[in-house]
Design a protein around this motif. Sequence first.
Motif, PDB file in Angstrom:
ATOM      1  N   LEU A   3       0.840  -1.194   0.000  1.00 17.17           N
ATOM      2  CA  LEU A   3       0.000   0.000   0.000  1.00 17.17           C
ATOM      3  C   LEU A   3       0.879   1.250   0.000  1.00 17.17           C
ATOM      4  O   LEU A   3       2.004   1.212   0.496  1.00 17.17           O
ATOM      5  N   PRO A   4       0.369   2.370  -0.498  1.00 16.70           N
ATOM      6  CA  PRO A   4       1.182   3.583  -0.525  1.00 16.70           C
ATOM      7  C   PRO A   4       1.378   4.209   0.853  1.00 16.70           C
ATOM      8  O   PRO A   4       2.325   4.962   1.061  1.00 16.70           O
ATOM      9  N   ASP A   5       0.496   3.900   1.785  1.00 16.62           N
ATOM     10  CA  ASP A   5       0.530   4.457   3.143  1.00 16.62           C
ATOM     11  C   ASP A   5      -0.610   3.799   3.906  1.00 16.62           C
ATOM     12  O   ASP A   5      -1.297   2.911   3.383  1.00 16.62           O
ATOM     13  N   VAL A   6      -0.862   4.255   5.102  1.00 22.05           N
ATOM     14  CA  VAL A   6      -2.008   3.804   5.885  1.00 22.05           C
ATOM     15  C   VAL A   6      -3.281   4.104   5.101  1.00 22.05           C
ATOM     16  O   VAL A   6      -3.380   5.148   4.445  1.00 22.05           O
ATOM     17  N   ILE A   7      -4.253   3.191   5.162  1.00 25.44           N
ATOM     18  CA  ILE A   7      -5.531   3.426   4.482  1.00 25.44           C
ATOM     19  C   ILE A   7      -6.675   3.367   5.490  1.00 25.44           C
ATOM     20  O   ILE A   7      -6.598   2.667   6.505  1.00 25.44           O
ATOM     21  N   ALA A   8      -7.715   4.120   5.192  1.00 28.77           N
ATOM     22  CA  ALA A   8      -8.918   4.084   6.027  1.00 28.77           C
ATOM     23  C   ALA A   8      -9.607   2.733   5.866  1.00 28.77           C
ATOM     24  O   ALA A   8      -9.537   2.108   4.804  1.00 28.77           O
ATOM     25  N   HIS A   9     -10.285   2.303   6.909  1.00 31.33           N
ATOM     26  CA  HIS A   9     -11.111   1.107   6.829  1.00 31.33           C
ATOM     27  C   HIS A   9     -12.181   1.343   5.754  1.00 31.33           C
ATOM     28  O   HIS A   9     -12.778   2.426   5.699  1.00 31.33           O
ATOM     29  N   GLY A  10     -12.447   0.343   4.951  1.00 32.70           N
ATOM     30  CA  GLY A  10     -13.520   0.482   3.964  1.00 32.70           C
ATOM     31  C   GLY A  10     -14.844   0.805   4.614  1.00 32.70           C
ATOM     32  O   GLY A  10     -15.609   1.652   4.132  1.00 32.70           O
ATOM     33  N   MET A  11     -15.126   0.155   5.726  1.00 35.87           N
ATOM     34  CA  MET A  11     -16.407   0.398   6.403  1.00 35.87           C
ATOM     35  C   MET A  11     -16.462   1.793   7.026  1.00 35.87           C
ATOM     36  O   MET A  11     -17.538   2.361   7.164  1.00 35.87           O
ATOM     37  N   TYR A  12     -15.315   2.362   7.374  1.00 38.83           N
ATOM     38  CA  TYR A  12     -15.281   3.750   7.841  1.00 38.83           C
ATOM     39  C   TYR A  12     -15.698   4.676   6.701  1.00 38.83           C
ATOM     40  O   TYR A  12     -16.510   5.585   6.874  1.00 38.83           O
ATOM     41  N   THR A  13     -15.146   4.416   5.520  1.00 37.25           N
ATOM     42  CA  THR A  13     -15.481   5.216   4.349  1.00 37.25           C
ATOM     43  C   THR A  13     -16.971   5.080   4.028  1.00 37.25           C
ATOM     44  O   THR A  13     -17.668   6.069   3.778  1.00 37.25           O
ATOM     45  N   MET A  14     -17.464   3.861   4.073  1.00 39.56           N
ATOM     46  CA  MET A  14     -18.887   3.628   3.827  1.00 39.56           C
ATOM     47  C   MET A  14     -19.741   4.357   4.861  1.00 39.56           C
ATOM     48  O   MET A  14     -20.772   4.944   4.523  1.00 39.56           O
ATOM     49  N   ALA A  15     -19.307   4.337   6.109  1.00 41.39           N
ATOM     50  CA  ALA A  15     -20.052   5.008   7.178  1.00 41.39           C
ATOM     51  C   ALA A  15     -20.149   6.513   6.930  1.00 41.39           C
ATOM     52  O   ALA A  15     -21.175   7.134   7.241  1.00 41.39           O
ATOM     53  N   GLN A  16     -19.110   7.105   6.363  1.00 39.46           N
ATOM     54  CA  GLN A  16     -19.168   8.540   6.066  1.00 39.46           C
ATOM     55  C   GLN A  16     -20.230   8.819   4.996  1.00 39.46           C
ATOM     56  O   GLN A  16     -20.896   9.850   5.033  1.00 39.46           O
ATOM     57  N   GLY A  17     -20.389   7.909   4.048  1.00 43.56           N
ATOM     58  CA  GLY A  17     -21.474   8.042   3.072  1.00 43.56           C
ATOM     59  C   GLY A  17     -22.828   7.964   3.745  1.00 43.56           C
ATOM     60  O   GLY A  17     -23.745   8.732   3.419  1.00 43.56           O
ATOM     61  N   GLY A  18     -22.970   7.052   4.692  1.00 45.27           N
ATOM     62  CA  GLY A  18     -24.218   6.963   5.454  1.00 45.27           C
ATOM     63  C   GLY A  18     -24.473   8.222   6.259  1.00 45.27           C
ATOM     64  O   GLY A  18     -25.608   8.715   6.329  1.00 45.27           O
ATOM     65  N   ARG A  19     -23.432   8.755   6.847  1.00 42.88           N
ATOM     66  CA  ARG A  19     -23.530  10.014   7.595  1.00 42.88           C
ATOM     67  C   ARG A  19     -24.020  11.143   6.679  1.00 42.88           C
ATOM     68  O   ARG A  19     -24.869  11.945   7.059  1.00 42.88           O
ATOM     69  N   PHE A  20     -23.472  11.200   5.474  1.00 44.06           N
ATOM     70  CA  PHE A  20     -23.860  12.217   4.496  1.00 44.06           C
ATOM     71  C   PHE A  20     -25.373  12.151   4.230  1.00 44.06           C
ATOM     72  O   PHE A  20     -26.063  13.163   4.255  1.00 44.06           O
ATOM     73  N   VAL A  21     -25.874  10.940   3.991  1.00 44.28           N
ATOM     74  CA  VAL A  21     -27.298  10.769   3.672  1.00 44.28           C
ATOM     75  C   VAL A  21     -28.169  11.088   4.885  1.00 44.28           C
ATOM     76  O   VAL A  21     -29.183  11.781   4.760  1.00 44.28           O
TER      77      VAL A  21
END
Length: 141
Positions: free
Chosen positions: A53-71
Amino acid sequence: MTAKVNYADVEVGTEIPKQTYAVDRANLVMYAGASGDFNPIHWREGVARAVGLPDVIAHGMYTMAQGGRFVTDWAGDPGAVVDYGVRFSSPVVVPDEGGATLEISGKVEEKLDDNKVVVALTARSNDQKVLTRAKAVVRLA
């Protein structure tokens, strides 16, 4: 609670204004504690790089949760989301210095019966799409 957005006030094509969320490594450590996902690629740069990986990555589910937060922020009620799904297309890379940003926008794609709408989301970080097929079904007021 009920949704604050009225079904009658949205049409197919109604755009939901973009929101930008900051992501730093402290967010990832807190998410790891909450989710139980302590995979070191999400908090240790050396491990992330060792697996390609190029560096530390966010959890996929964290990223998905931000989409849920947006909605849910748009609808005004977390209970208004009756279905939500995504596919992960690219990771959110979170450098130690400065972190990352996640930009999410949405558009009403379809109006359904029972005051429900389908919202298509676009999520980008570092000019890359990080979620695909991201859609939420939301019951509005």
